[in-house]
Design an enzyme around this catalytic site. Sequence first.
Site, PDB file in Angstrom:
ATOM      1  N   ASP A 112     127.755   0.113  80.592  1.00 28.43           N
ATOM      2  CA  ASP A 112     127.645   1.355  79.986  1.00 28.43           C
ATOM      3  C   ASP A 112     128.164   0.944  78.484  1.00 28.43           C
ATOM      4  O   ASP A 112     128.990  -0.105  77.881  1.00 28.43           O
ATOM      5  CB  ASP A 112     128.232   2.317  80.346  1.00 28.43           C
ATOM      6  CG  ASP A 112     127.767   3.400  79.986  1.00 28.43           C
ATOM      7  OD1 ASP A 112     126.937   3.171  79.193  1.00 28.43           O
ATOM      8  OD2 ASP A 112     128.077   5.184  80.658  1.00 28.43           O
TER       9      ASP A 112
HETATM   10  C1  BGC Z   1     126.064   6.578  78.244  1.00 29.40           C
HETATM   11  C2  BGC Z   1     124.742   6.541  78.672  1.00 29.40           C
HETATM   12  C3  BGC Z   1     123.952   5.327  77.907  1.00 29.40           C
HETATM   13  C4  BGC Z   1     124.723   4.636  76.808  1.00 29.40           C
HETATM   14  C5  BGC Z   1     123.871   4.547  75.208  1.00 29.40           C
HETATM   15  C6  BGC Z   1     126.302   5.890  77.339  1.00 29.40           C
HETATM   16  O1  BGC Z   1     127.844   6.842  76.503  1.00 29.40           O
HETATM   17  O2  BGC Z   1     126.983   7.399  79.582  1.00 29.40           O
HETATM   18  O3  BGC Z   1     124.565   7.294  80.117  1.00 29.40           O
HETATM   19  O4  BGC Z   1     122.718   4.974  78.475  1.00 29.40           O
HETATM   20  O5  BGC Z   1     125.775   5.593  76.365  1.00 29.40           O
HETATM   21  O6  BGC Z   1     123.604   5.844  74.896  1.00 29.40           O
END
Ligand code: BGC
Length: 766
Positions: free
Chosen positions: A232
């Site tokens: 993530d």
């Molecule tokens: C989120 C993800 C997301 C990523 C990119 C993160 O903070 O948990 O779900 O895909 O950011 O935006």
Amino acid sequence: MEKINIDKLISEMTLEEKASLCSAADAWHTKRIDRLNLPSAMVSDGPHGLRKEDDSPAHFGLLDSIEAICFPTASALACSFDRELIENVGNALGKECQSEDISVLLGPGINMKRSPLCGRNFKYFSEDPYLAGEMGAAFVNGVQKNDIGTSLKHFAANNQEWRRMSISAEIDERTLNEIYLTAFEKVVKQAQPWTIMCSYNQINGEYSCENKMLLTDTLRDKWGFKGLVMTDWGAMNDRVKALKAGLDLEMPSSHGETDKLIVKAVNNGSLDMETLDTAVRRILTLVDKSLISKDKHSGFKYDMEWHHEIAKETAENCAVLLKNNGALPLSKNQKIAFIGEFADKPRIQGGGSSHINCHKIDSALNSAKQFADVTYAKGYNTDNDITDEALLNEAVNAAKNADIAVIFAGLPDAFENEGFDRKHIDMPKCQNELIEEICKVQKNVVVVLHNGSSITMPWLDKVNAVLEMYLAGEASGAAAVNLLFGVANPSGKLAESFPLRIEDTPAYLNFPGNRDKVNYNEGIFIGYRYYDKKKMDILFPFGYGLSYTKFRYDNMKINGKSASENDFSFKDNDNVTVSVDITNIGEVEGAEIVQLYIENHIDEDNRPVKELRNFAKVKLAPGETKTVTFTLGFRAWAYYNETIHDWYVPSGDYKILIGASSRDIKEAKKVSVLSTVTIPFVVNKAATCEDVERFAKNKAPLDDMLMKCVKARHKEDSEKTLEEELKDLKCGFGGVPIHSTLSFTPDELKYEDIQQTIKAINESEK
Ligand code: BGC
């Protein structure tokens, strides 16, 4: 056909190039290597629409993405219980990715709804792992059939927003596997997502990004995952440990810093080249797939208007009719007042990383014009929780002067969003007060809800109908109006339980934990598993939803035989078919979601009362009957057994339940299931004499030992035989651990007797 010769490329890459490929170039692109003509691949948020940011590499904002279609969010989608519908949404998103040169859509999110307080519940499907897994697999299949990848997220146990980047979810092995990993397992096995996104949090003290148990032992070795694992955004902790655990790609860019750590580790021998090559190979495979896809679909442009229609039909199929005393559908001849800001500006999605810059938004107010001349009053503000007296009075007057008041209410962004958890599950006070005040002047009140997760409804008894739209995407308003006027018939059912109060919820005492840890003390009992086991009243149960028509269930059959017959027994790995006839006994066309649960009668494994094991959605014209057939296999009866670290079906009686909801069972049949797996019995510290009697293959060593005691104690004039005395002794020793028998037989047994007995029993199990 490969576009990149991966083996050749790996042999030509320098260590520095390999290390550098393992982290992104920026927020959304993998690295290019110009020297070797290696291009990059682009990923983009999802999941319920494209959040493609502009192409400038330095850019990392949240709200200035390109225009795209906003489909209903996952909590709405799951209420459709419709695999085909979800696959269609995935398919549309795959087409949008082709059109926008995106190789991987970051989603779906399939984390469990452990508590209704989780701020991101709107982005997740369900409290039930089977349903979440089925929905997730359909979504992934839909996207990926367009040669576009998905990133299944957030792996795993990311069930709250508070300290989501650091907290350790403390979960026992059974709960982790049975509740928090099952949906991931299902999607991996049924749809092979191109990528998986590991979560921010730790599990039992180990960050997901460097958790070998999770990323290699479970994901790859047990489930057969073939793709790439990315972090993530910002979830990396120890880069080298993560590579060894099975984490391939770090997102977003680490500005070369962690690449240096990889180079250093290879040079000093703490990381072998093979491990690095494995990650590099997976990243190159992704780039290769993306090149093949671009070649195949180059120049494709999707039709936004058509996709908007898909979003509308999807929203219609997801909405849940929670109550209807006959107020719905609306009649065009009524004087109708639409009340509440959400009638004009519906809340259609949550904020944060999934926020879509919508192509257009249908409001209910505009959409209703084609059916009737509705009046409108704003009723409340969404930027605070305080009743505005002028707005309230205006709304009360509008309601008074109408035949029916339709109040559009729900949760504003400030009440639920990515990045923070909810503090309670109530709607804003100003909206609850508005509904109460309107009910005082108008007997005919309908409430249309826009929320991403469950809420309380203190006014429920006073209103005539409630239509739950959830966060239904950009066509939410048009869909709501079609449902209200009966152009479409509500057919969704709740994918989560609605509790009466937050204090009743399973994780209430343990959510969100302290600064370091959150204990999952409720174990496997989340959602309906908890409310059923505790026989609690709830507001609305899992699987519940009404329609403008009614359905009859009958003629349940098991393996083609009528369920009224008596003897049904199977082995745990048999395929069992269960069928039931569903008839539309109302006046209008409708669709019914038929649910199959398995009830457990073997309580010693502390199992839920019942668990969803299959479902089907069936569309029926008035008077029409269709037979719905389900197939059950091993996992229908199984639970995760910590002794064998695997799924296990204890022999015994189960009940197959067919229901219209988890609390409305229409047909049921008791069956008996025989285990084909024997769990070896080990005499450990806790094993009692009774355990030996029940579980050991060879009970003779214990009988012999106890007989030695009996003989030593036996009196000449005893009225009982030696066998009878043995029986008594065994009864008295039932709960005594074997090693403790020594304390009660000081004159009869020696330490060696006990050791030999334990050894002999354990030997027989081998
Ligand atoms: C989120 C993800 C997301 C990523 C990119 C993160 O903070 O948990 O779900 O895909 O950011 O935006």
